[in-house]
Design a protein around this motif. Structure first.
Motif, PDB file in Angstrom:
ATOM      1  N   HIS A 107       0.810  -1.216   0.000  1.00  0.00           N
ATOM      2  CA  HIS A 107       0.000   0.000   0.000  1.00  0.00           C
ATOM      3  C   HIS A 107       0.849   1.274   0.000  1.00  0.00           C
ATOM      4  O   HIS A 107       0.331   2.362  -0.260  1.00  0.00           O
ATOM      5  N   VAL A 108       2.134   1.145   0.319  1.00  0.00           N
ATOM      6  CA  VAL A 108       2.990   2.317   0.523  1.00  0.00           C
ATOM      7  C   VAL A 108       3.095   3.218  -0.716  1.00  0.00           C
ATOM      8  O   VAL A 108       2.971   4.447  -0.598  1.00  0.00           O
ATOM      9  N   PRO A 109       3.349   2.699  -1.930  1.00  0.00           N
ATOM     10  CA  PRO A 109       3.493   3.594  -3.085  1.00  0.00           C
ATOM     11  C   PRO A 109       2.275   4.487  -3.313  1.00  0.00           C
ATOM     12  O   PRO A 109       2.419   5.674  -3.618  1.00  0.00           O
ATOM     13  N   ARG A 110       1.068   3.922  -3.156  1.00  0.00           N
ATOM     14  CA  ARG A 110      -0.154   4.728  -3.355  1.00  0.00           C
ATOM     15  C   ARG A 110      -0.248   5.804  -2.278  1.00  0.00           C
ATOM     16  O   ARG A 110      -0.575   6.966  -2.569  1.00  0.00           O
ATOM     17  N   TYR A 111       0.037   5.435  -1.052  1.00  0.00           N
ATOM     18  CA  TYR A 111      -0.014   6.407   0.042  1.00  0.00           C
ATOM     19  C   TYR A 111       1.022   7.507  -0.165  1.00  0.00           C
ATOM     20  O   TYR A 111       0.743   8.693   0.045  1.00  0.00           O
ATOM     21  N   HIS A 112       2.221   7.114  -0.599  1.00  0.00           N
ATOM     22  CA  HIS A 112       3.280   8.091  -0.843  1.00  0.00           C
ATOM     23  C   HIS A 112       2.866   9.070  -1.950  1.00  0.00           C
ATOM     24  O   HIS A 112       3.127  10.282  -1.856  1.00  0.00           O
ATOM     25  N   GLN A 113       2.199   8.555  -2.962  1.00  0.00           N
ATOM     26  CA  GLN A 113       1.719   9.418  -4.045  1.00  0.00           C
ATOM     27  C   GLN A 113       0.723  10.444  -3.515  1.00  0.00           C
ATOM     28  O   GLN A 113       0.768  11.617  -3.884  1.00  0.00           O
ATOM     29  N   TRP A 114      -0.202   9.994  -2.665  1.00  0.00           N
ATOM     30  CA  TRP A 114      -1.154  10.921  -2.064  1.00  0.00           C
ATOM     31  C   TRP A 114      -0.449  12.063  -1.345  1.00  0.00           C
ATOM     32  O   TRP A 114      -0.800  13.227  -1.495  1.00  0.00           O
ATOM     33  N   MET A 115       0.554  11.692  -0.548  1.00  0.00           N
ATOM     34  CA  MET A 115       1.152  12.668   0.347  1.00  0.00           C
ATOM     35  C   MET A 115       2.138  13.614  -0.341  1.00  0.00           C
ATOM     36  O   MET A 115       2.781  14.427   0.328  1.00  0.00           O
ATOM     37  N   THR A 116       2.250  13.523  -1.661  1.00  0.00           N
ATOM     38  CA  THR A 116       2.998  14.543  -2.402  1.00  0.00           C
ATOM     39  C   THR A 116       2.104  15.736  -2.723  1.00  0.00           C
ATOM     40  O   THR A 116       2.585  16.756  -3.222  1.00  0.00           O
ATOM     41  N   CYS A 117       0.815  15.621  -2.422  1.00  0.00           N
ATOM     42  CA  CYS A 117      -0.151  16.676  -2.703  1.00  0.00           C
ATOM     43  C   CYS A 117      -0.068  17.765  -1.632  1.00  0.00           C
ATOM     44  O   CYS A 117      -0.307  17.480  -0.450  1.00  0.00           O
ATOM     45  N   PRO A 118       0.241  19.006  -1.994  1.00  0.00           N
ATOM     46  CA  PRO A 118       0.335  20.087  -1.002  1.00  0.00           C
ATOM     47  C   PRO A 118      -0.950  20.279  -0.196  1.00  0.00           C
ATOM     48  O   PRO A 118      -0.895  20.588   0.996  1.00  0.00           O
ATOM     49  N   GLU A 119      -2.106  20.090  -0.844  1.00  0.00           N
ATOM     50  CA  GLU A 119      -3.382  20.261  -0.134  1.00  0.00           C
ATOM     51  C   GLU A 119      -3.511  19.250   0.998  1.00  0.00           C
ATOM     52  O   GLU A 119      -3.882  19.602   2.128  1.00  0.00           O
ATOM     53  N   LEU A 120      -3.190  17.974   0.724  1.00  0.00           N
ATOM     54  CA  LEU A 120      -3.287  16.951   1.761  1.00  0.00           C
ATOM     55  C   LEU A 120      -2.247  17.171   2.854  1.00  0.00           C
ATOM     56  O   LEU A 120      -2.517  16.927   4.031  1.00  0.00           O
ATOM     57  N   GLN A 121      -1.069  17.609   2.464  1.00  0.00           N
ATOM     58  CA  GLN A 121      -0.047  17.916   3.470  1.00  0.00           C
ATOM     59  C   GLN A 121      -0.545  18.990   4.430  1.00  0.00           C
ATOM     60  O   GLN A 121      -0.361  18.888   5.651  1.00  0.00           O
ATOM     61  N   LYS A 122      -1.198  19.999   3.879  1.00  0.00           N
ATOM     62  CA  LYS A 122      -1.698  21.096   4.699  1.00  0.00           C
ATOM     63  C   LYS A 122      -2.850  20.636   5.588  1.00  0.00           C
ATOM     64  O   LYS A 122      -2.880  20.938   6.792  1.00  0.00           O
ATOM     65  N   LEU A 143      10.069   8.031  -0.538  1.00  0.00           N
ATOM     66  CA  LEU A 143       9.454   6.705  -0.589  1.00  0.00           C
ATOM     67  C   LEU A 143      10.127   5.768   0.402  1.00  0.00           C
ATOM     68  O   LEU A 143       9.460   4.966   1.075  1.00  0.00           O
ATOM     69  N   GLU A 144      11.440   5.860   0.529  1.00  0.00           N
ATOM     70  CA  GLU A 144      12.164   5.013   1.482  1.00  0.00           C
ATOM     71  C   GLU A 144      11.721   5.304   2.909  1.00  0.00           C
ATOM     72  O   GLU A 144      11.565   4.382   3.729  1.00  0.00           O
ATOM     73  N   GLN A 145      11.493   6.572   3.216  1.00  0.00           N
ATOM     74  CA  GLN A 145      11.025   6.932   4.553  1.00  0.00           C
ATOM     75  C   GLN A 145       9.613   6.411   4.803  1.00  0.00           C
ATOM     76  O   GLN A 145       9.293   5.989   5.916  1.00  0.00           O
ATOM     77  N   GLU A 146       8.776   6.427   3.764  1.00  0.00           N
ATOM     78  CA  GLU A 146       7.422   5.896   3.916  1.00  0.00           C
ATOM     79  C   GLU A 146       7.454   4.387   4.186  1.00  0.00           C
ATOM     80  O   GLU A 146       6.683   3.875   5.006  1.00  0.00           O
ATOM     81  N   TYR A 147       8.346   3.664   3.504  1.00  0.00           N
ATOM     82  CA  TYR A 147       8.476   2.225   3.776  1.00  0.00           C
ATOM     83  C   TYR A 147       8.916   1.983   5.215  1.00  0.00           C
ATOM     84  O   TYR A 147       8.417   1.071   5.885  1.00  0.00           O
ATOM     85  N   GLU A 148       9.838   2.783   5.694  1.00  0.00           N
ATOM     86  CA  GLU A 148      10.300   2.633   7.070  1.00  0.00           C
ATOM     87  C   GLU A 148       9.178   2.963   8.049  1.00  0.00           C
ATOM     88  O   GLU A 148       9.009   2.298   9.072  1.00  0.00           O
ATOM     89  N   MET A 149       8.383   3.991   7.726  1.00  0.00           N
ATOM     90  CA  MET A 149       7.256   4.350   8.576  1.00  0.00           C
ATOM     91  C   MET A 149       6.240   3.216   8.620  1.00  0.00           C
ATOM     92  O   MET A 149       5.700   2.882   9.679  1.00  0.00           O
ATOM     93  N   GLN A 150       5.984   2.604   7.468  1.00  0.00           N
ATOM     94  CA  GLN A 150       5.042   1.481   7.426  1.00  0.00           C
ATOM     95  C   GLN A 150       5.544   0.330   8.286  1.00  0.00           C
ATOM     96  O   GLN A 150       4.773  -0.300   9.019  1.00  0.00           O
ATOM     97  N   ARG A 151       6.840   0.049   8.213  1.00  0.00           N
ATOM     98  CA  ARG A 151       7.405  -1.036   9.025  1.00  0.00           C
ATOM     99  C   ARG A 151       7.213  -0.749  10.508  1.00  0.00           C
ATOM    100  O   ARG A 151       6.822  -1.629  11.276  1.00  0.00           O
TER     101      ARG A 151
END
Length: 207
Positions: free
Chosen positions: A23-38, A47-55
């Motif tokens: 699920h990580v790649p899709r989630y990472h794609q979402w979180m590149t959106c400035p609106e969602l970040q805000k 992406l590597e940090q997201e994989y580590e966060m998922q772990r």
């Protein structure tokens, strides 16, 4: 997440599943959106940090799930994110709930409300939670309205973070109100359900 790492919750329109590596790649794609970040007060990660966060989430004892449309493969149909964190080691009856609908086409359809009620039911019946908190940015009026509809009340506001803390204490009245949701939500074993999916369709069976 160890306490519910194999839990799948099936509601009327959504299925909540554990946050898996695929699920990580899709989630990472979402979180590149400035609106969602805000809206989620999040910082962009690699992406590597997201994989580590998922772990790390998989190894934690709190509750984190993705929701999915059961008609298509999980990683292709993710529409958002829901979390229930056990934030106070001295008070295991307190849970902090977070909800994000990442896909614009799926907003305004009542999905967030259904998912919130499902997670609250699960928290009450399985985790012994009696008080829920939600921290929401001032500009996120949609989320503020959602939690107010669920009878959360604002208990504090942080000027520094421009963020409201809303709270809901579960009493007998709230228990009765949520009772109907339990009959509309089925708890299953995630691994067994996933193994039952035919490879050629990769569709979650809806029972």
């Amino acid at each position: 997440m160890r306490i519910n790492e194999n839990t799948l919750l099936e509601g009327r329109r959504v299925v909540l599943v554990p946050y898996e590596r695929e699920h990580v790649p899709r989630y990472h794609q979402w979180m590149t959106c400035p609106e969602l970040q805000k809206l989620t007060a999040s910082q962009p990660l690699t992406l590597e940090q997201e994989y580590e966060m998922q772990r790390r989430w998989r190894e934690d004892d709190d509750n984190k799930k993705r929701w999915a449309d059961p008609r298509v493969a999980e990683e292709d149909c993710m529409v958002g994110d829901v979390n229930l964190f056990l934030t106070d080691s001295e008070d295991p009856s307190l849970g902090e709930i977070e909800i994000m609908i990442a896909e614009p086409k799926d907003r305004g359809r009542g999905i967030g409300k259904e998912v919130a009620r499902m997670m609250m039911c699960y928290g009450i019946t399985r985790l012994g939670i009696h008080k829920f908190e939600a921290k929401i940015g001032k500009e996120n009026q949609v989320s503020l309205a959602l939690f107010q509809k669920l009878h959360f009340q604002e208990v504090s506001y942080s000027e520094a973070f421009q963020e409201s803390t809303l709270e809901l204490r579960i009493d007998e009245e709230h228990e009765k109100r949520l009772a109907g949701d339990r009959s509309l939500m089925e708890e299953k074993n995630y691994r067994e359900t996933k193994a039952a999916i035919r490879p050629e369709t990769a569709v979650h069976p809806r029972i």
